[in-house]
Design an enzyme around this catalytic site. Structure first.
Site, short mmCIF file in Angstrom:
data_model
loop_
_atom_site.label_atom_id
_atom_site.label_comp_id
_atom_site.label_asym_id
_atom_site.label_seq_id
_atom_site.Cartn_x
_atom_site.Cartn_y
_atom_site.Cartn_z
CB SER A 1 -0.76 -0.05 1.37
OG SER A 1 -1.37 1.17 1.19
CE1 TYR B 1 -3.82 -2.71 5.71
CE2 TYR B 1 -3.29 -0.48 5.17
CZ TYR B 1 -3.61 -1.69 4.76
OH TYR B 1 -3.58 -1.83 3.58
CE LYS C 1 -1.73 -4.57 3.61
NZ LYS C 1 -1.68 -5.93 3.04
P1 NAD Z 1 -11.08 -6.86 1.47
O1 NAD Z 1 -11.33 -6.93 2.91
O2 NAD Z 1 -12.34 -6.49 0.45
O3 NAD Z 1 -10.43 -7.91 1.01
C1 NAD Z 1 -9.45 -8.81 1.81
C2 NAD Z 1 -10.04 -10.30 1.85
O4 NAD Z 1 -9.12 -11.01 2.85
C3 NAD Z 1 -11.35 -10.17 2.46
O5 NAD Z 1 -12.38 -11.06 1.78
C4 NAD Z 1 -11.24 -11.13 3.76
O6 NAD Z 1 -12.29 -11.69 4.03
C5 NAD Z 1 -9.90 -11.84 3.60
N1 NAD Z 1 -9.15 -12.26 4.84
C6 NAD Z 1 -8.71 -11.19 5.79
N2 NAD Z 1 -7.97 -12.05 6.61
C7 NAD Z 1 -7.84 -13.27 6.11
C8 NAD Z 1 -7.20 -14.26 6.86
N3 NAD Z 1 -6.54 -14.34 7.86
N4 NAD Z 1 -7.32 -15.51 5.96
C9 NAD Z 1 -8.13 -15.71 4.88
N5 NAD Z 1 -8.81 -14.65 4.16
C10 NAD Z 1 -8.75 -13.31 5.18
O7 NAD Z 1 -10.07 -5.80 0.92
P2 NAD Z 1 -9.31 -5.21 -0.35
O8 NAD Z 1 -9.64 -3.87 -0.48
O9 NAD Z 1 -9.89 -6.18 -1.41
O10 NAD Z 1 -7.74 -5.25 -0.04
C11 NAD Z 1 -6.88 -6.52 -0.37
C12 NAD Z 1 -5.69 -6.26 -0.10
O11 NAD Z 1 -5.13 -5.06 -0.67
C13 NAD Z 1 -5.53 -6.01 1.49
O12 NAD Z 1 -4.28 -6.88 1.67
C14 NAD Z 1 -5.40 -4.58 1.58
O13 NAD Z 1 -4.49 -4.34 2.82
C15 NAD Z 1 -4.59 -4.22 0.50
N6 NAD Z 1 -4.78 -2.82 -0.13
C16 NAD Z 1 -6.02 -2.17 -0.03
C17 NAD Z 1 -6.18 -1.06 -0.08
C18 NAD Z 1 -7.51 -0.33 -0.42
O14 NAD Z 1 -7.91 0.83 -0.24
N7 NAD Z 1 -8.75 -1.23 -0.84
C19 NAD Z 1 -5.16 -0.18 -0.68
C20 NAD Z 1 -3.99 -0.78 -0.37
C21 NAD Z 1 -3.76 -2.02 -0.21
C1 WQD Z 2 -9.36 9.98 0.92
C2 WQD Z 2 -9.26 11.38 1.23
C3 WQD Z 2 -9.85 12.11 3.62
C4 WQD Z 2 -13.62 10.17 4.11
C5 WQD Z 2 -6.76 4.68 3.03
C6 WQD Z 2 -5.81 4.17 3.82
C7 WQD Z 2 -4.62 3.66 2.91
C8 WQD Z 2 -5.09 2.74 1.69
C9 WQD Z 2 -6.27 3.54 1.17
C10 WQD Z 2 -5.12 0.66 2.41
C11 WQD Z 2 -8.46 12.04 2.53
C12 WQD Z 2 -10.98 12.38 2.69
C13 WQD Z 2 -12.49 10.60 3.45
C14 WQD Z 2 -14.63 10.79 4.37
C15 WQD Z 2 -13.42 12.81 3.79
N1 WQD Z 2 -5.81 1.58 2.14
N2 WQD Z 2 -12.38 11.90 3.25
N3 WQD Z 2 -14.53 12.24 4.16
O1 WQD Z 2 -6.73 7.83 3.81
O2 WQD Z 2 -6.01 8.23 1.44
O3 WQD Z 2 -6.21 5.89 2.35
O4 WQD Z 2 -7.29 3.92 2.26
O5 WQD Z 2 -4.01 0.09 2.24
O6 WQD Z 2 -3.64 2.87 3.52
O7 WQD Z 2 -5.21 5.02 4.70
O8 WQD Z 2 -8.14 6.99 1.72
O9 WQD Z 2 -10.59 7.01 1.12
O10 WQD Z 2 -9.92 7.16 3.51
O11 WQD Z 2 -9.63 9.24 2.23
O12 WQD Z 2 -13.03 14.02 3.42
O13 WQD Z 2 -15.74 10.75 4.94
O14 WQD Z 2 -10.78 11.75 1.41
O15 WQD Z 2 -9.66 12.95 4.38
O16 WQD Z 2 -8.28 13.18 2.18
P1 WQD Z 2 -6.80 7.32 2.29
P2 WQD Z 2 -9.87 7.86 2.23
#
Ligand code: NAD
Ligand code: WQD
Length: 337
Positions: A124, A148, A152
């Site tokens: 991430s 979190y 990562k």
């Molecule tokens: P998500 O929660 O929709 O998907 C993650 C899945 O993993 C879920 O279906 C959950 O049930 C499963 N899971 C969690 N722990 C588990 C375990 N111990 N064993 C088996 N299954 C398990 O999230 P997503 O948005 O699809 O994210 C996928 C990956 O990408 C995650 O690792 C997340 O940290 C990373 N990521 C997400 C974002 C984002 O903003 N969505 C951004 C950067 C990184």
């Molecule tokens: C985006 C912008 C908020 C909600 C997060 C995690 C990051 C990654 C992606 C997993 C910011 C603003 C938000 C609201 C708002 N996840 N906001 N009102 O914080 O960039 O990233 O998700 O890896 O690790 O930190 O994403 O969508 O929460 O926020 O004004 O109700 O929207 O302040 O500027 P963020 P976000």
């Protein structure tokens, strides 16, 4: 290839399953459903017309996971499984460290024992902390501000050490910026269980009338309109980034790291206006205090992925809004109905 997707029932995993199947791969899904619904896997089957082997279980359970490898001859793994809510991780640090690190360590041990050493890891942009400059390149210093993010960063470290110790491993770390949107079919999308933490799912629920109004967290940042700027990436482009990483995983041994983002920043107010245009609905909003831990601006330099993976985000924020609205409108209660 036959590719195991851990967390494959989740938001990014389900979209990646569609794109991998579309490129002729076979997909096996493992998920404990802690943050997802099995209907997502059925919807992927509907979109692709292909049956998917789905195993419900925990990645931190070595016997369960080994059974999956025993049943399917897996060629490569994409490790999505993990807990991902920043605020929740601060309230429940032990749960986050236990889940995210145990899942990764167990997966790597089982893969090693089974001789499967091709891995793509969901990292991430959170690992860059508060970046000193934008756009962010992969070489910039890493730091984290919440448990979190630490899971990562530690995960990346574990995989760096593993790749160094054994040249048989081929590991790609993908640092995602902010994934948004849904599959164009409207059949799969982001399905937060509760009140969404992230901006776009929140806006979508406000537009649908399921939440009264958006709080804009701060309008006094050093950005063009004072609201936070992020690199919002269509989830289908992100999914295609995984298939590009899989296609090139054997190009070299060791560890590689790529940003997956568009290279463009969008403010909160621009996001609101884009969603209003796509949905034809008003998104009532008011300015509120800054959210603790937030940074002003974050967007990627995606040049390395453009060059090495031949990958570039092709879809716009407007496309993502239209697709998210189609998903929201067709599935007001998400997968649970
Ligand atoms: P998500 O929660 O929709 O998907 C993650 C899945 O993993 C879920 O279906 C959950 O049930 C499963 N899971 C969690 N722990 C588990 C375990 N111990 N064993 C088996 N299954 C398990 O999230 P997503 O948005 O699809 O994210 C996928 C990956 O990408 C995650 O690792 C997340 O940290 C990373 N990521 C997400 C974002 C984002 O903003 N969505 C951004 C950067 C990184
Ligand atoms: C985006 C912008 C908020 C909600 C997060 C995690 C990051 C990654 C992606 C997993 C910011 C603003 C938000 C609201 C708002 N996840 N906001 N009102 O914080 O960039 O990233 O998700 O890896 O690790 O930190 O994403 O969508 O929460 O926020 O004004 O109700 O929207 O302040 O500027 P963020 P976000």
């Amino acid at each position: 290839m036959r590719i195991l997707l851990t967390g494959g029932a989740g938001y990014i995993g389900s979209h990646t399953a569609v794109e991998l199947i579309g490129r002729g791969h076979e997909v096996v899904v493992v998920d404990n459903l802690v943050n997802s619904h099995p209907e997502a896997v059925r919807r992927v089957e509907r979109i692709t017309g292909r049956a998917i082997a789905f195993h419900k279980g925990d990645c931190a359970d070595p016997a369960f996971l080994d059974g999956v490898f025993a049943e399917h001859r897996i060629d490569a793994v994409v490790h999505f499984a993990g807990l991902k809510a920043v605020g929740e991780s601060t309230a429940q640090p032990l749960r986050y460290y236990r889940n995210n690190l145990d899942a990764l360590l167990t997966l790597c041990e089982v893969m090693d024992a089974r001789g499967v050493r091709r891995l793509v890891f969901s990292s991430s942009a959170t690992v860059y902390g508060d970046p000193a400059a934008v756009p962010i390149t992969e070489e910039m210093p890493l730091s984290v501000t919440n448990p979190y993010g630490a899971t990562k960063l530690f995960g990346e470290r574990v995989l760096t050490d593993l790749a160094e110790a054994d040249p048989e491993w081929r590991i790609t770390l993908l640092r995602y910026f902010n994934p948004i949107g849904a599959h164009a079919s409207g059949l799969i999308g982001e399905d937060p269980d509760d009140v969404p933490n992230n901006l776009f799912p929140y806006i979508s629920k406000v537009a649908a009338g399921r939440l009264p109004k958006l709080r804009v967290f701060g309008d006094d940042y050093d950005t063009p309109d004072g609201t936070g700027v992020r690199d919002y990436l269509h989830v289908v482009d992100l999914a295609l980034g995984h298939s590009a990483a899989i296609d090139r995983i054997d190009d070299r041994s060791g560890l590689r790291v790529y940003n997956l983002g568009t290279g463009q920043g969008t403010s909160v107010l621009e996001a609101v206006r884009a969603f209003e245009r796509a949905s034809g609905r008003e998104v009532p909003h008011e300015v509120a205090a800054r959210r603790p831990g937030d940074i002003a601006t974050c967007y990627a330099d995606p040049a390395a992925a453009n060059r090495d993976l031949d990958w570039k985000a092709a879809r716009t924020v407007a496309d993502a809004c239209a697709d998210a609205w189609r998903w929201q409108s067709a599935n007001p209660g998400g997968y649970r109905g």
